[in-house]
Enzyme design. Structure first.
Site, PDB file in Angstrom:
ATOM      1  N   LYS A 231      35.867  45.704  50.299  1.00  0.00           N
ATOM      2  CA  LYS A 231      35.589  47.048  49.792  1.00  0.00           C
ATOM      3  C   LYS A 231      36.196  47.135  48.391  1.00  0.00           C
ATOM      4  CE  LYS A 231      34.681  51.420  49.536  1.00  0.00           C
ATOM      5  NZ  LYS A 231      33.290  51.884  49.422  1.00  0.00           N
TER       6      LYS A 231
ATOM      7  N   ASN B  74      23.860  57.262  49.943  1.00  0.00           N
ATOM      8  CA  ASN B  74      25.280  57.445  50.242  1.00  0.00           C
ATOM      9  C   ASN B  74      26.010  58.023  49.046  1.00  0.00           C
ATOM     10  OD1 ASN B  74      27.617  55.542  49.071  1.00  0.00           O
ATOM     11  ND2 ASN B  74      25.656  54.445  48.932  1.00  0.00           N
TER      12      ASN B  74
ATOM     13  N   GLY C  24      32.237  57.712  47.606  1.00  0.00           N
ATOM     14  CA  GLY C  24      33.362  58.052  46.726  1.00  0.00           C
ATOM     15  C   GLY C  24      34.537  57.095  46.835  1.00  0.00           C
TER      16      GLY C  24
ATOM     17  N   ASN D 248      34.100  46.105  39.690  1.00  0.00           N
ATOM     18  CA  ASN D 248      32.984  47.022  39.947  1.00  0.00           C
ATOM     19  C   ASN D 248      32.885  48.008  38.781  1.00  0.00           C
ATOM     20  OD1 ASN D 248      31.215  48.945  40.876  1.00  0.00           O
ATOM     21  ND2 ASN D 248      32.305  49.381  42.781  1.00  0.00           N
TER      22      ASN D 248
ATOM     23  N   CYS E 143      30.178  52.150  40.176  1.00  0.00           N
ATOM     24  CA  CYS E 143      30.116  53.071  41.319  1.00  0.00           C
ATOM     25  C   CYS E 143      29.519  54.407  40.865  1.00  0.00           C
ATOM     26  CB  CYS E 143      31.483  53.316  41.934  1.00  0.00           C
ATOM     27  SG  CYS E 143      31.332  54.417  43.352  1.00  0.00           S
TER      28      CYS E 143
ATOM     29  N   ASN F  76      24.266  47.436  42.075  1.00  0.00           N
ATOM     30  CA  ASN F  76      24.914  48.446  42.884  1.00  0.00           C
ATOM     31  C   ASN F  76      23.833  49.460  43.327  1.00  0.00           C
ATOM     32  OD1 ASN F  76      26.920  50.201  44.006  1.00  0.00           O
ATOM     33  ND2 ASN F  76      28.383  49.446  42.485  1.00  0.00           N
TER      34      ASN F  76
ATOM     35  N   GLY G  28      20.597  44.060  46.936  1.00  0.00           N
ATOM     36  CA  GLY G  28      19.704  45.210  46.923  1.00  0.00           C
ATOM     37  C   GLY G  28      18.409  44.969  47.657  1.00  0.00           C
ATOM     38  N   GLY G  29      18.184  45.780  48.697  1.00  0.00           N
ATOM     39  CA  GLY G  29      16.885  45.823  49.336  1.00  0.00           C
ATOM     40  C   GLY G  29      16.561  44.711  50.308  1.00  0.00           C
TER      41      GLY G  29
HETATM   42  C1  LIG Z   1      28.136  52.909  52.402  1.00  0.00           C
HETATM   43  C2  LIG Z   1      28.115  52.119  51.127  1.00  0.00           C
HETATM   44  C3  LIG Z   1      29.320  51.866  50.470  1.00  0.00           C
HETATM   45  C4  LIG Z   1      29.314  51.104  49.290  1.00  0.00           C
HETATM   46  N1  LIG Z   1      30.500  50.810  48.663  1.00  0.00           N
HETATM   47  C5  LIG Z   1      30.517  49.981  47.588  1.00  0.00           C
HETATM   48  C6  LIG Z   1      31.742  49.565  47.005  1.00  0.00           C
HETATM   49  O1  LIG Z   1      32.838  49.948  47.419  1.00  0.00           O
HETATM   50  N2  LIG Z   1      31.680  48.698  45.959  1.00  0.00           N
HETATM   51  C7  LIG Z   1      30.486  48.220  45.449  1.00  0.00           C
HETATM   52  O2  LIG Z   1      30.509  47.411  44.510  1.00  0.00           O
HETATM   53  N3  LIG Z   1      29.306  48.604  45.990  1.00  0.00           N
HETATM   54  C8  LIG Z   1      29.302  49.451  47.046  1.00  0.00           C
HETATM   55  N4  LIG Z   1      28.105  49.810  47.622  1.00  0.00           N
HETATM   56  C9  LIG Z   1      26.836  49.270  47.075  1.00  0.00           C
HETATM   57  C10 LIG Z   1      26.413  48.024  47.852  1.00  0.00           C
HETATM   58  O3  LIG Z   1      27.385  46.994  47.729  1.00  0.00           O
HETATM   59  C11 LIG Z   1      25.051  47.516  47.359  1.00  0.00           C
HETATM   60  O4  LIG Z   1      25.168  47.177  45.992  1.00  0.00           O
HETATM   61  C12 LIG Z   1      23.917  48.540  47.516  1.00  0.00           C
HETATM   62  O5  LIG Z   1      24.021  49.223  48.753  1.00  0.00           O
HETATM   63  C13 LIG Z   1      22.540  47.862  47.443  1.00  0.00           C
HETATM   64  O6  LIG Z   1      22.401  46.929  48.490  1.00  0.00           O
HETATM   65  P1  LIG Z   1      21.496  47.243  49.804  1.00  0.00           P
HETATM   66  O7  LIG Z   1      20.131  47.617  49.319  1.00  0.00           O
HETATM   67  O8  LIG Z   1      21.513  45.959  50.592  1.00  0.00           O
HETATM   68  O9  LIG Z   1      22.174  48.372  50.528  1.00  0.00           O
HETATM   69  C14 LIG Z   1      28.084  50.601  48.777  1.00  0.00           C
HETATM   70  C15 LIG Z   1      26.880  50.887  49.441  1.00  0.00           C
HETATM   71  C16 LIG Z   1      26.883  51.625  50.608  1.00  0.00           C
HETATM   72  C17 LIG Z   1      25.570  51.895  51.319  1.00  0.00           C
END
Ligand SMILES: Cc1cc2nc3c(=O)[nH]c(=O)nc-3n(C[C@H](O)[C@H](O)[C@H](O)COP(=O)(O)O)c2cc1C
Length: 311
Positions: free
Chosen positions: A48, A72, A75, A127, A130, A193, A249-250
């Site tokens: 995380k 989402n 935060g 990161n 965010c 992200n 992503g995706g």
């Molecule tokens: C619940 C949630 C929490 C996330 N927290 C972080 C985070 O702490 N740091 C980060 O770099 N990305 C965070 N992300 C982004 C994901 O790492 C990812 O880049 C984004 O969800 C796209 O991937 P996906 O389409 O597979 O969900 C978060 C995404 C979700 C859904």
């Protein structure tokens, strides 16, 4: 079916396969991280995003599942960086990536100084993207601020470090971010992200579905695949060869993993689909990827990485 060679490299670390968890998904607590260590076909663990101080994050509801993905506005809830820095120094089952985020440049530098002074020799990921901290912009949309921050980081940081980027939507912006990143010895970019500040409307209730920021939140899952692939492809075409790419992503299928690699990804991480399906998703994606490779006669990921054809 004979097993294919799925090993891949990032920052001189060898991973058994291409799949990672996306930061923020099942990687916040000691128990969740232990689950990841025990998950088959997950080649490495991303923590995380850790901040200087522990955070409870935004008010709930802050995650909402959609047929076509997720929204989402977490935060950055996390236990504070000392917990994750301690964890990555103890984890031995798999290679780790320590994700770090800051609410200010000063916060980031303070955390990274401690990482530099620690015994951790693994990969760190900054990161810069965010979208869900109220009042805080996504750093990597400001190319001047990104360059200034990286200059300050590389004034003292000598360990492997990459950056997590937000999605870009204009070819000029790809040129601009690549020009900044190519001036620094970063190990990798992780792209993308969440697609920031989407809005999902519940028509029946005539209201939004998440509480923070009036319902604006980061999008993930199937609906962002084309954006993620475009970012992997566009950055692969522009970044120094020495900078690896984690495609995020995706991803919902082995074909999506294949597509990310075809666009140039060295590794691929999975977020929303893990929340929908559980940690068994990595076995399924690996089986599906292997089946596609078998059908096409590919033996290793390097046989097709970056080989996307244009018309
Ligand atoms: C619940 C949630 C929490 C996330 N927290 C972080 C985070 O702490 N740091 C980060 O770099 N990305 C965070 N992300 C982004 C994901 O790492 C990812 O880049 C984004 O969800 C796209 O991937 P996906 O389409 O597979 O969900 C978060 C995404 C979700 C859904």
């Amino acid at each position: 079916m004979t097993k294919k060679n799925l090993t891949t490299q990032l920052a001189q670390v060898t991973f058994d396969g291409p799949l990672l968890n996306a930061s923020g998904i099942h990687c916040q607590t000691k128990e969740e991280l232990a689950d990841l260590a025990a998950t088959s076909n997950l080649a490495g663990i991303v923590t995380k995003s850790a901040t200087l101080l522990p955070r409870t994050g935004n008010e709930s509801p802050r995650y909402y599942d959609l047929a076509y993905g997720s929204i989402n506005s977490m935060g950055l809830p996390n236990l504070g960086y000392p917990f994750y820095l301690d964890y990555v120094q103890q984890e031995t089952a798999k290679p780790t990536i320590l994700s770090v985020a800051g609410l200010s440049a000063e916060d980031v530098l303070e955390v990274l100084m401690d990482v530099q002074d620690s015994d951790y020799q693994g990969i760190t990921e900054l990161n810069l993207s965010c979208p869900n901290v109220p009042g805080k912009p996504q750093t990597a949309y400001d190319f001047v601020a990104t360059r200034k921050l990286l200059e300050r980081v590389f004034a003292f940081f000598t360990k492997p470090i990459g950056v997590k980027l937000p999605p870009y939507f204009d070819l000029v912006h790809f040129d601009q971010i690549a020009a900044v990143l190519n001036d620094f010895p970063i190990t990798h970019v992780n792209t993308v992200n969440s697609v920031g500040n989407g809005l999902v409307v519940d028509v029946e209730k005539e209201q939004v579905v998440t509480k923070p920021k009036g319902g604006f939140g980061g999008l993930g899952g199937a609906m962002i695949l084309p954006t993620a692939l475009a970012n992997v492809r566009a950055l692969r075409q522009r970044l120094n060869e020495s900078i690896a790419i984690i495609g995020t992503g995706g991803v919902t299928s082995g074909a999506d993993v294949f597509a990310h690699i075809l666009c140039g990804a060295d590794m691929v991480s999975v977020g929303t689909q893990v929340i929908k399906e559980g940690l068994g998703v990595y076995d399924r994606l690996t089986e599906e990827l292997q089946a596609i490779m078998a059908e096409k006669g590919y033996e290793s990921l390097s046989d097709f990485r970056g080989q996307l054809r244009e018309l």
